[in-house]
Design a protein around this motif. Structure first.
Motif, PDB file in Angstrom:
ATOM      1  N   ASP A 165      -7.363  14.581   6.445  1.00  0.00           N
ATOM      2  CA  ASP A 165      -7.585  13.602   4.970  1.00  0.00           C
ATOM      3  C   ASP A 165      -6.283  12.656   5.550  1.00  0.00           C
ATOM      4  N   ARG A 166      -6.466  12.375   6.696  1.00  0.00           N
ATOM      5  CA  ARG A 166      -5.863  11.635   7.117  1.00  0.00           C
ATOM      6  C   ARG A 166      -6.257   9.588   7.252  1.00  0.00           C
TER       7      ARG A 166
ATOM      8  N   ALA B 103       1.003  -1.592  -0.412  1.00  0.00           N
ATOM      9  CA  ALA B 103      -0.213   0.008   0.086  1.00  0.00           C
ATOM     10  C   ALA B 103       1.059   0.747   0.072  1.00  0.00           C
ATOM     11  N   GLN B 104       2.166   0.743   0.134  1.00  0.00           N
ATOM     12  CA  GLN B 104       2.829   2.532   0.042  1.00  0.00           C
ATOM     13  C   GLN B 104       2.940   3.409  -0.999  1.00  0.00           C
ATOM     14  N   ALA B 105       2.379   3.371  -2.070  1.00  0.00           N
ATOM     15  CA  ALA B 105       2.311   3.853  -2.390  1.00  0.00           C
ATOM     16  C   ALA B 105       0.990   4.960  -2.917  1.00  0.00           C
ATOM     17  N   GLU B 106       0.242   4.158  -1.974  1.00  0.00           N
ATOM     18  CA  GLU B 106      -0.917   5.913  -1.752  1.00  0.00           C
ATOM     19  C   GLU B 106      -1.029   6.020  -0.504  1.00  0.00           C
ATOM     20  N   LEU B 107      -0.346   5.550   0.526  1.00  0.00           N
ATOM     21  CA  LEU B 107       0.031   5.815   1.767  1.00  0.00           C
ATOM     22  C   LEU B 107       1.074   7.054   2.536  1.00  0.00           C
ATOM     23  N   ARG B 108       0.462   8.241   3.071  1.00  0.00           N
ATOM     24  CA  ARG B 108       2.346   9.283   3.342  1.00  0.00           C
ATOM     25  C   ARG B 108       2.850   8.072   4.812  1.00  0.00           C
ATOM     26  N   PRO B 109       4.119   9.074   5.072  1.00  0.00           N
ATOM     27  CA  PRO B 109       4.957   7.979   5.574  1.00  0.00           C
ATOM     28  C   PRO B 109       3.901   7.700   6.805  1.00  0.00           C
ATOM     29  N   LEU B 110       3.883   6.401   7.958  1.00  0.00           N
ATOM     30  CA  LEU B 110       3.109   6.348   8.945  1.00  0.00           C
ATOM     31  C   LEU B 110       4.110   6.201   9.784  1.00  0.00           C
TER      32      LEU B 110
ATOM     33  N   PRO C 101       2.783  14.226  12.638  1.00  0.00           N
ATOM     34  CA  PRO C 101       2.937  15.236  11.339  1.00  0.00           C
ATOM     35  C   PRO C 101       1.870  15.289  10.746  1.00  0.00           C
ATOM     36  N   ARG C 102       1.538  16.940  10.089  1.00  0.00           N
ATOM     37  CA  ARG C 102       0.427  17.066  10.031  1.00  0.00           C
ATOM     38  C   ARG C 102       0.798  16.020   8.044  1.00  0.00           C
ATOM     39  N   TRP C 103       1.206  15.679   7.199  1.00  0.00           N
ATOM     40  CA  TRP C 103       1.617  14.542   5.790  1.00  0.00           C
ATOM     41  C   TRP C 103       1.481  13.692   6.755  1.00  0.00           C
ATOM     42  N   SER C 104       1.108  12.333   7.505  1.00  0.00           N
ATOM     43  CA  SER C 104       1.035  10.941   7.939  1.00  0.00           C
ATOM     44  C   SER C 104       0.286  10.796   7.922  1.00  0.00           C
TER      45      SER C 104
ATOM     46  N   ILE D 274     -10.134   6.432  17.816  1.00  0.00           N
ATOM     47  CA  ILE D 274      -9.081   6.121  16.647  1.00  0.00           C
ATOM     48  C   ILE D 274      -9.272   7.417  15.757  1.00  0.00           C
ATOM     49  N   ASN D 275     -10.917   8.147  16.543  1.00  0.00           N
ATOM     50  CA  ASN D 275     -11.140   9.418  15.832  1.00  0.00           C
ATOM     51  C   ASN D 275     -10.114  10.416  16.277  1.00  0.00           C
ATOM     52  N   THR D 276      -9.448  10.251  17.521  1.00  0.00           N
ATOM     53  CA  THR D 276      -8.317  11.300  17.859  1.00  0.00           C
ATOM     54  C   THR D 276      -7.177  11.491  16.835  1.00  0.00           C
ATOM     55  N   LEU D 277      -7.030  10.226  16.632  1.00  0.00           N
ATOM     56  CA  LEU D 277      -5.453   9.754  15.605  1.00  0.00           C
ATOM     57  C   LEU D 277      -6.698  10.439  14.298  1.00  0.00           C
ATOM     58  N   LEU D 278      -6.924  10.223  13.948  1.00  0.00           N
ATOM     59  CA  LEU D 278      -7.774  10.958  12.494  1.00  0.00           C
ATOM     60  C   LEU D 278      -7.539  12.002  12.982  1.00  0.00           C
ATOM     61  N   ILE D 279      -7.842  12.762  13.257  1.00  0.00           N
ATOM     62  CA  ILE D 279      -8.221  14.113  13.451  1.00  0.00           C
ATOM     63  C   ILE D 279      -7.211  15.488  14.008  1.00  0.00           C
ATOM     64  N   GLY D 280      -6.302  14.446  14.825  1.00  0.00           N
ATOM     65  CA  GLY D 280      -4.762  15.051  15.718  1.00  0.00           C
ATOM     66  C   GLY D 280      -4.361  16.378  14.875  1.00  0.00           C
ATOM     67  N   GLY D 281      -3.986  17.121  15.078  1.00  0.00           N
ATOM     68  CA  GLY D 281      -3.169  17.933  14.505  1.00  0.00           C
ATOM     69  C   GLY D 281      -3.427  19.503  12.973  1.00  0.00           C
ATOM     70  N   ARG D 282      -4.725  19.031  12.906  1.00  0.00           N
ATOM     71  CA  ARG D 282      -5.676  18.909  12.163  1.00  0.00           C
ATOM     72  C   ARG D 282      -6.728  20.897  12.479  1.00  0.00           C
TER      73      ARG D 282
END
Length: 208
Positions: free
Chosen positions: A129-130, A21-28, A83-86, A114-122
């Motif tokens: 979009d995480r 899935a790496q091609a569609e994932l940001r730094p994990l 990070p925001r891009w993650s 799970i929601n906390t991680l989805l929106i963290g830093g947003r």
């Protein structure tokens, strides 16, 4: 995640999935939910990171035990440095919790977490979009239709506008959630191409 499970076939499966899935994932980044953190040392964490295919510094809270009593603070602390891009992988012993947990509560991740991680830093909804991936261990009786229904129910509990899909692998599944359905479509299409003719029995549709 428990030390006794480190290096088993399921760890290899997780790493293989992330590689495909790496091609569609940001730094994990990984939230390991170590229920036996006192037994882990840096060597163990390095093996874990290597098997998942992520840099060791992306294993968050690697020296911190996950306990039911301190779970709110744990997930707040995990989300803060993202990070925001993650994107994020959450590795509970059992999987998401729906209703009353079947066993010790620390073996499960809650929808609110799970929601906390989805929106963290947003800052706002337009930035949510995480992608968060969640490990689930289940018995061999799960099927693709039941898994699709289960993921749809979880997405609804995580938050309004959340969607998800899952990849089934016998006794385990990888659940994937995001508020950005376009990212989920791209990720699901990629994984479905990997599975080819058996994707229909391995990859659920996007729910809801």
């Amino acid at each position: 995640m428990e030390l006794s499970k480190l290096g088993d076939a399921l760890d290899s499966w997780k790493g293989a999935m992330f590689g495909e899935a790496q091609a569609e994932l940001r730094p994990l980044y990984v939230v390991p939910m170590l229920t036996d953190a006192a037994d882990w040392n840096p060597g163990h964490v390095a093996v874990y990171a290597n098997m998942l295919g992520v840099p060791v510094e992306h294993i968050l809270l690697a020296d911190r035990p996950f306990t039911n009593a301190q779970r709110n603070q744990y997930f707040d602390d995990a989300a803060r440095p993202l990070p925001r891009w993650s994107d994020v992988f959450v590795d509970p012993n059992a999987g998401p919790c729906v209703g009353r947990p079947n066993g010790h509560p620390a073996n499960y991740v809650k929808c609110a977490e799970i929601n906390t991680l989805l929106i963290g830093g947003r800052v706002g909804p337009e930035e949510r979009d995480r992608v968060v991936l969640v490990y689930r261990h289940q018995d061999r009786n799960q099927d693709i239709d039941g898994l699709a229904e289960y993921v749809g129910g979880l997405a609804g509990q995580i938050g309004a506008g959340c969607s998800g899909f899952a990849v089934l692998c016998g006794i385990t599944a990888l659940l994937t959630f995001s508020y950005n359905k376009r990212r989920l479509v791209a990720l699901r299409d990629l994984i479905s191409r990997v599975y080819g003719p058996v994707a229909i029995s391995r990859v659920t549709g996007i729910q809801p």
